[in-house]
Scaffold this motif. Structure first.
Motif, PDB file in Angstrom:
ATOM      1  N   ILE A 202      12.515   3.747   0.717  1.00 17.60           N
ATOM      2  CA  ILE A 202      12.616   4.131  -0.691  1.00 17.60           C
ATOM      3  C   ILE A 202      13.984   3.753  -1.239  1.00 17.60           C
ATOM      4  O   ILE A 202      14.117   3.201  -2.333  1.00 17.60           O
ATOM      5  N   GLN A 203      15.018   4.025  -0.457  1.00 17.33           N
ATOM      6  CA  GLN A 203      16.379   3.747  -0.918  1.00 17.33           C
ATOM      7  C   GLN A 203      16.657   2.245  -1.024  1.00 17.33           C
ATOM      8  O   GLN A 203      17.234   1.788  -2.007  1.00 17.33           O
ATOM      9  N   VAL A 204      16.244   1.493  -0.015  1.00 21.60           N
ATOM     10  CA  VAL A 204      16.467   0.043  -0.053  1.00 21.60           C
ATOM     11  C   VAL A 204      15.715  -0.575  -1.224  1.00 21.60           C
ATOM     12  O   VAL A 204      16.261  -1.411  -1.959  1.00 21.60           O
ATOM     13  N   SER A 205      14.481  -0.168  -1.429  1.00 20.48           N
ATOM     14  CA  SER A 205      13.676  -0.722  -2.516  1.00 20.48           C
ATOM     15  C   SER A 205      14.264  -0.357  -3.867  1.00 20.48           C
ATOM     16  O   SER A 205      14.232  -1.149  -4.813  1.00 20.48           O
ATOM     17  N   ASN A 206      14.828   0.828  -3.981  1.00 22.30           N
ATOM     18  CA  ASN A 206      15.445   1.249  -5.238  1.00 22.30           C
ATOM     19  C   ASN A 206      16.670   0.395  -5.552  1.00 22.30           C
ATOM     20  O   ASN A 206      16.911   0.030  -6.710  1.00 22.30           O
ATOM     21  N   ILE A 207      17.430   0.042  -4.534  1.00 23.15           N
ATOM     22  CA  ILE A 207      18.607  -0.813  -4.751  1.00 23.15           C
ATOM     23  C   ILE A 207      18.168  -2.193  -5.226  1.00 23.15           C
ATOM     24  O   ILE A 207      18.767  -2.777  -6.123  1.00 23.15           O
TER      25      ILE A 207
ATOM     26  N   HIS B 178      26.103  -4.424  -4.209  1.00 20.75           N
ATOM     27  CA  HIS B 178      27.274  -3.780  -3.607  1.00 20.75           C
ATOM     28  C   HIS B 178      26.832  -2.532  -2.855  1.00 20.75           C
ATOM     29  O   HIS B 178      27.303  -2.249  -1.750  1.00 20.75           O
ATOM     30  N   LYS B 179      25.900  -1.806  -3.445  1.00 17.89           N
ATOM     31  CA  LYS B 179      25.382  -0.597  -2.799  1.00 17.89           C
ATOM     32  C   LYS B 179      24.577  -0.953  -1.548  1.00 17.89           C
ATOM     33  O   LYS B 179      24.601  -0.236  -0.548  1.00 17.89           O
ATOM     34  N   LEU B 180      23.866  -2.078  -1.599  1.00 14.44           N
ATOM     35  CA  LEU B 180      23.117  -2.527  -0.429  1.00 14.44           C
ATOM     36  C   LEU B 180      24.061  -2.855   0.720  1.00 14.44           C
ATOM     37  O   LEU B 180      23.796  -2.536   1.877  1.00 14.44           O
ATOM     38  N   LYS B 181      25.191  -3.467   0.399  1.00 16.77           N
ATOM     39  CA  LYS B 181      26.189  -3.773   1.417  1.00 16.77           C
ATOM     40  C   LYS B 181      26.751  -2.488   2.012  1.00 16.77           C
ATOM     41  O   LYS B 181      26.949  -2.382   3.232  1.00 16.77           O
ATOM     42  N   LEU B 182      26.998  -1.496   1.162  1.00 15.49           N
ATOM     43  CA  LEU B 182      27.499  -0.207   1.640  1.00 15.49           C
ATOM     44  C   LEU B 182      26.473   0.468   2.536  1.00 15.49           C
ATOM     45  O   LEU B 182      26.818   1.058   3.570  1.00 15.49           O
ATOM     46  N   MET B 183      25.202   0.385   2.154  1.00 13.92           N
ATOM     47  CA  MET B 183      24.135   0.945   2.975  1.00 13.92           C
ATOM     48  C   MET B 183      24.099   0.281   4.345  1.00 13.92           C
ATOM     49  O   MET B 183      23.911   0.942   5.377  1.00 13.92           O
ATOM     50  N   SER B 184      24.315  -1.020   4.361  1.00 10.94           N
ATOM     51  CA  SER B 184      24.340  -1.767   5.617  1.00 10.94           C
ATOM     52  C   SER B 184      25.457  -1.254   6.533  1.00 10.94           C
ATOM     53  O   SER B 184      25.254  -1.038   7.733  1.00 10.94           O
ATOM     54  N   LEU B 185      26.643  -1.041   5.958  1.00 10.95           N
ATOM     55  CA  LEU B 185      27.772  -0.529   6.740  1.00 10.95           C
ATOM     56  C   LEU B 185      27.503   0.883   7.229  1.00 10.95           C
ATOM     57  O   LEU B 185      27.794   1.231   8.374  1.00 10.95           O
ATOM     58  N   ASN B 186      26.951   1.723   6.351  1.00 17.49           N
ATOM     59  CA  ASN B 186      26.692   3.117   6.704  1.00 17.49           C
ATOM     60  C   ASN B 186      25.672   3.259   7.824  1.00 17.49           C
ATOM     61  O   ASN B 186      25.827   4.083   8.727  1.00 17.49           O
ATOM     62  N   ARG B 187      24.625   2.449   7.753  1.00 18.07           N
ATOM     63  CA  ARG B 187      23.543   2.572   8.733  1.00 18.07           C
ATOM     64  C   ARG B 187      23.867   1.830  10.024  1.00 18.07           C
ATOM     65  O   ARG B 187      23.310   2.127  11.075  1.00 18.07           O
ATOM     66  N   GLY B 188      24.790   0.863   9.935  1.00 13.00           N
ATOM     67  CA  GLY B 188      25.109   0.070  11.111  1.00 13.00           C
ATOM     68  C   GLY B 188      24.028  -0.955  11.389  1.00 13.00           C
ATOM     69  O   GLY B 188      23.580  -1.120  12.520  1.00 13.00           O
TER      70      GLY B 188
ATOM     71  N   GLU C 260       0.831  -1.203   0.000  1.00 13.08           N
ATOM     72  CA  GLU C 260       0.000   0.000   0.000  1.00 13.08           C
ATOM     73  C   GLU C 260       0.869   1.257   0.000  1.00 13.08           C
ATOM     74  O   GLU C 260       0.587   2.231  -0.706  1.00 13.08           O
ATOM     75  N   LYS C 261       1.938   1.233   0.781  1.00  9.26           N
ATOM     76  CA  LYS C 261       2.801   2.399   0.911  1.00  9.26           C
ATOM     77  C   LYS C 261       3.553   2.690  -0.373  1.00  9.26           C
ATOM     78  O   LYS C 261       3.798   3.857  -0.704  1.00  9.26           O
ATOM     79  N   LYS C 262       3.921   1.649  -1.092  1.00  8.37           N
ATOM     80  CA  LYS C 262       4.703   1.822  -2.317  1.00  8.37           C
ATOM     81  C   LYS C 262       3.983   2.710  -3.324  1.00  8.37           C
ATOM     82  O   LYS C 262       4.607   3.399  -4.133  1.00  8.37           O
ATOM     83  N   GLU C 263       2.642   2.691  -3.276  1.00  7.39           N
ATOM     84  CA  GLU C 263       1.853   3.472  -4.221  1.00  7.39           C
ATOM     85  C   GLU C 263       1.848   4.960  -3.888  1.00  7.39           C
ATOM     86  O   GLU C 263       1.511   5.786  -4.733  1.00  7.39           O
ATOM     87  N   THR C 264       2.191   5.310  -2.665  1.00 15.13           N
ATOM     88  CA  THR C 264       2.049   6.706  -2.235  1.00 15.13           C
ATOM     89  C   THR C 264       3.376   7.422  -1.962  1.00 15.13           C
ATOM     90  O   THR C 264       3.413   8.649  -1.951  1.00 15.13           O
ATOM     91  N   LEU C 265       4.450   6.678  -1.756  1.00 15.13           N
ATOM     92  CA  LEU C 265       5.721   7.314  -1.421  1.00 15.13           C
ATOM     93  C   LEU C 265       6.370   7.949  -2.656  1.00 15.13           C
ATOM     94  O   LEU C 265       6.195   7.466  -3.772  1.00 15.13           O
ATOM     95  N   PRO C 266       7.139   9.034  -2.454  1.00 17.74           N
ATOM     96  CA  PRO C 266       7.864   9.641  -3.583  1.00 17.74           C
ATOM     97  C   PRO C 266       8.956   8.707  -4.099  1.00 17.74           C
ATOM     98  O   PRO C 266       9.384   7.790  -3.400  1.00 17.74           O
ATOM     99  N   SER C 267       9.399   8.964  -5.323  1.00 16.84           N
ATOM    100  CA  SER C 267      10.460   8.153  -5.921  1.00 16.84           C
ATOM    101  C   SER C 267      11.819   8.635  -5.441  1.00 16.84           C
ATOM    102  O   SER C 267      11.952   9.736  -4.889  1.00 16.84           O
TER     103      SER C 267
ATOM    104  N   TYR D 244      12.776  -2.950   5.434  1.00 21.23           N
ATOM    105  CA  TYR D 244      12.716  -1.713   4.646  1.00 21.23           C
ATOM    106  C   TYR D 244      12.413  -1.923   3.165  1.00 21.23           C
ATOM    107  O   TYR D 244      12.189  -0.953   2.443  1.00 21.23           O
ATOM    108  N   ASN D 245      12.431  -3.175   2.704  1.00 21.47           N
ATOM    109  CA  ASN D 245      12.169  -3.414   1.288  1.00 21.47           C
ATOM    110  C   ASN D 245      10.663  -3.393   1.035  1.00 21.47           C
ATOM    111  O   ASN D 245       9.928  -4.252   1.521  1.00 21.47           O
ATOM    112  N   LEU D 246      10.184  -2.419   0.258  1.00 26.57           N
ATOM    113  CA  LEU D 246       8.756  -2.286  -0.012  1.00 26.57           C
ATOM    114  C   LEU D 246       8.236  -3.393  -0.917  1.00 26.57           C
ATOM    115  O   LEU D 246       7.036  -3.587  -1.030  1.00 26.57           O
TER     116      LEU D 246
END
Length: 300
Positions: free
Chosen positions: A257-262, A269-279, A106-113, A289-291
């Motif tokens: 939004i970011q996780v779903s975009n990845i 590789h970017k998902l792994k970097l996101m994991s490190l960045n967010r802790g 439901e949320k995927k339909e309303t969130l910004p890109s 977080y994946n919509l």
């Protein structure tokens, strides 16, 4: 508290040396709710009575899951088998996953890109909202939580030694150093440091710092999030972030939004970097977080 119930709680405390204060607090609340209702220690209670208590105390599957998890922990401490409670936990896990999939669909339909998020960051810069630009740029680039960006801006590493529990942007000649001493998973991941080379971001931080000192005085600490040079309290940060995002979305939605975009682009590789960045773990990023988690796991 009954002596036996108190003894049960103290037995748990003796095993909780490496647990966070947040976890201990949560367990204490759940243990108290269950034992107040049952009036006897969990390890002396029959499984079906605990399940009945859980169902009576709440109809929210997430709350029920927390109560069940605590019951399992305390019974395990006293070597009590719990097949019925474990079955209940598995049923709740399935129910929670199905509800999450429904909400996310439901949320995927309303969130910004993600493109709308990036356009908003550019807009904040071009309109001169440097605090908003810096805050949202950090959140998108490093997938931070709200509290991570309630930070000070300083001009040397030496200044960061004054308070080693604070978060900082350290201005260098050609880069900015982002230091996170305090964030949700610090205990597991330690201090996080990121060197930022982005020219526009560097320029924004330096301009913001100069304007701040001109307005409030050169001796005032430079806070990124503030009102009249008074630092935001934690409860104010969420509303501030919402005011800077398209659609007034939250930090959690921004991360979704970011996780779903990845996932869409297949850039793990970017998902792994996101994991490190967010802790946090890649598994948690995908699960919470994946919509489009249903399609990700090919669930029917």
């Amino acid at each position: 508290m009954d002596d036996k119930i108190a003894d049960e709680w103290n037995t748990y405390l003796g095993t909780a040396v490496f647990k966070s204060s947040h976890t201990i607090r949560a367990y204490k609340n759940s243990h108290k709710r269950l034992t107040n209702y049952l009036d006897i220690p969990l390890h002396e209670t029959k499984e079906d009575e605990i399940i009945d208590a859980v169902n009576t105390l709440s109809d929210n599957p997430n709350t029920q899951n927390s109560l069940v998890a605590v019951a399992l922990v305390f019974r395990k401490l006293f070597d009590k088998p719990s097949p019925l409670i474990l079955k209940k936990k598995n049923e709740l896990t399935k129910e929670i996953t199905e509800l999450r999939i429904k909400r996310n669909t439901e949320k995927k339909e309303t969130l910004p890109s993600i493109n709308e998020i990036h356009d908003r960051i550019k807009e904040l810069y071009t309109t001169g909202d440097l605090s908003g630009f810096i805050a949202l740029w950090l959140m998108v680039t490093f997938n931070t939580r709200n509290a991570d960006i309630n930070l000070q801006i300083v001009k040397s590493l030496h200044e960061t030694k004054a308070d080693k529990a604070d978060n900082y942007l350290v201005i260098r000649k050609d880069t900015i150093l982002f230091i996170r001493n305090t964030y949700k998973t610090r205990r597991a991941h330690g201090v996080l440091r990121n060197t930022i080379t982005d020219v526009l971001f560097n320029k924004a931080v330096k301009t913001y710092t100069r304007q701040y000192k001109e307005k409030y005085g050169k001796d005032k600490p430079v806070y990124l999030l503030h009102k009249d040079a008074r630092r935001f309290i934690s409860s104010s940060i969420g509303n501030y972030i919402k005011s800077k995002t398209p659609g007034k979305i939250t930090e959690v939605d921004l991360n979704k939004i970011q996780v779903s975009n990845i996932k869409d682009t297949g850039d793990f590789h970017k998902l792994k970097l996101m994991s490190l960045n967010r802790g946090t773990s890649i598994e948690n990023l995908i699960q919470f977080y994946n919509l489009d988690i249903k399609n990700f796991y090919n669930l029917d």
